[in-house]
Design an enzyme around this catalytic site. Structure first.
Site, PDB file in Angstrom:
ATOM      1  N   THR A 152       0.823  -1.206   0.000  1.00 21.03           N
ATOM      2  CA  THR A 152       0.000   0.000   0.000  1.00 21.03           C
ATOM      3  C   THR A 152       0.860   1.260   0.000  1.00 21.03           C
ATOM      4  O   THR A 152       0.561   2.234  -0.702  1.00 21.03           O
ATOM      5  CB  THR A 152      -0.938  -0.003   1.209  1.00 21.03           C
ATOM      6  OG1 THR A 152      -1.857  -1.091   1.067  1.00 21.03           O
ATOM      7  CG2 THR A 152      -1.728   1.286   1.320  1.00 21.03           C
ATOM      8  N   ASP A 153       1.923   1.258   0.774  1.00 22.38           N
ATOM      9  CA  ASP A 153       2.812   2.416   0.812  1.00 22.38           C
ATOM     10  C   ASP A 153       3.442   2.668  -0.559  1.00 22.38           C
ATOM     11  O   ASP A 153       3.559   3.820  -0.995  1.00 22.38           O
ATOM     12  CB  ASP A 153       3.908   2.201   1.854  1.00 22.38           C
ATOM     13  CG  ASP A 153       3.345   2.107   3.257  1.00 22.38           C
ATOM     14  OD1 ASP A 153       3.076   3.152   3.857  1.00 22.38           O
ATOM     15  OD2 ASP A 153       3.167   0.983   3.743  1.00 22.38           O
TER      16      ASP A 153
END
Length: 382
Positions: A171-172
């Protein structure tokens, strides 16, 4: 090409962000020539201590990757001098990147309104867990939570098992890419009009964007995708399969023509149960069982040779040891060494304006003298 060259040369970025998503956006800008000045609070970015650290090294490999090509300074924004230095840095900057909890930047005295009063053309990239407003805005925002809320984690895992989370900072990394893209859109607008703006990028929306047509399928059909292990509803066969010698391979048949070649190869020519995407999906279990058995009866080299013979998509499931020996990774120079640290090379290869890796993430406060001293001298003269 030196530090002043590259397609983004002349763009000055002040980065207040920590960990991965916000700094990842800064990394991509820095890789292509932007001057990124990373501002760390006393104690440093937690990424310096995250994960693996080389022998005798203080900073983790994660830090050295995500913060490569950046200048590094330390400021205490709770102090009068620290705030004065930040105001001096943003006065002629093109971009400010921050990922504090919504409202924290304002509490420090650097609201978007105040920043734009000082620098009307400033692009402010605000990276958060859930956005700058909404019911979840003040909740602690980590990738794990965004993966759960976006619907992503609910799709991962076997049909009879629990939902799973990705074992990397997925996600990052996705948010970092989205942040870099959105920032350049805003910079383009600022170059044309002189108007800065706030860019609101967050972990939840970034992951929700990659959910593809599942949003439409639920809205119009009430469809809820179940957990399917390595499968997806509209491509069958698709998954990972174990060969007779224990080697795992990945197979995909995301077009009718490839699916037909795979069916012919494994002895299912003309079987009406598998004649279309819809038919294959309806008979998923039978087809997956057949493919699994066909592969399980043959060693890896035979399986790959047969799939390649009929021009069907297949690959060995690699680990890092395999990747470091793989000829394609070597030919494409996808792995490089910077300041003695082996890491991923550039995200993309540009034929006219390539980026360049100048150095790995630096030591804490490494550029205080070169960046901050001129500001103090200017103040003294003033």
């Amino acid at each position: 090409m030196d530090a002043t060259e590259g397609p983004l040369a002349g763009i000055k970025v002040i980065e207040l962000a920590t960990v991965v998503a916000g700094p990842g956006s800064g990394r991509y800008l820095a890789d292509f020539g932007a001057e990124v000045i990373k501002v760390e609070a006393p104690g440093g970015d937690p990424t310096r201590r995250m994960g693996w650290t080389g022998p005798g090294e203080q900073d983790a490999y994660f830090w050295k990757l995500v913060n490569r090509n950046k200048k590094v300074v330390s400021l205490d924004l709770k102090s009068e001098q620290g705030r004065a230095d930040l105001w001096a840095l943003v006065a002629d900057a093109n971009v400010l990147i921050e990922n504090m909890r919504p409202g924290k930047l304002e509490a420090l005295g650097f609201s978007p309104g105040a920043l734009h009063a000082k620098n009307p053309g400033l692009v402010i990239l605000r990276v958060s867990g859930f956005g700058q407003d909404g019911p979840y805005a003040q909740h602690p925002g980590f990738a794990t939570i965004a993966e759960a809320l976006s619907g992503f984690a609910g799709l991962l895992g076997e049909a009879d098992g629990p939902p799973l989370l990705p074992p990397i900072a997925l996600t990052d990394e996705v948010t970092a890419l989205g942040g870099a893209f959105a920032t350049l859109v805003a910079v383009r607008h600022a170059e044309r009009t002189g108007e800065g703006q706030v860019v609101d990028v967050n972990l939840l929306q970034s992951m929700f964007q990659i959910m593809g047509p599942l949003v439409s399928a639920y809205a119009h059909m009430g469809y809820l995708q179940p957990r399917l292990g390595s499968g997806i509803p509209y491509t069958v066969p698709r998954g990972t399969y174990r060969c007779a010698d224990g080697v795992w391979v990945a197979v995909s048949s995301s077009s009718d023509s490839i699916a037909r070649r795979v069916l012919d190869l494994v002895g299912l020519t003309g079987d009406e149960r598998f004649s279309s995407f819809q038919a294959r999906s309806a008979n998923r279990e039978a087809l997956e069982e057949w493919i699994s058995a066909w592969i399980a009866e043959r060693p890896y080299e035979t399986v790959v040779a047969e799939f390649r013979r009929v021009d069907a998509a297949i690959a060995k499931v690699l680990d890092m040891r395999d990747i470091f020996a793989d000829p394609h990774f070597k030919a494409r120079e996808m792995i490089t060494e910077v300041d003695g640290v082996v890491m991923q090379n550039m995200l993309a290869n540009l034929s006219k304006t390539p980026g360049r890796l100048r150095h790995a993430g630096k030591a804490f406060g490494a550029d205080n003298e070169v960046v901050l001293e001129p500001l103090h001298e200017k103040d003294a003269v003033g």
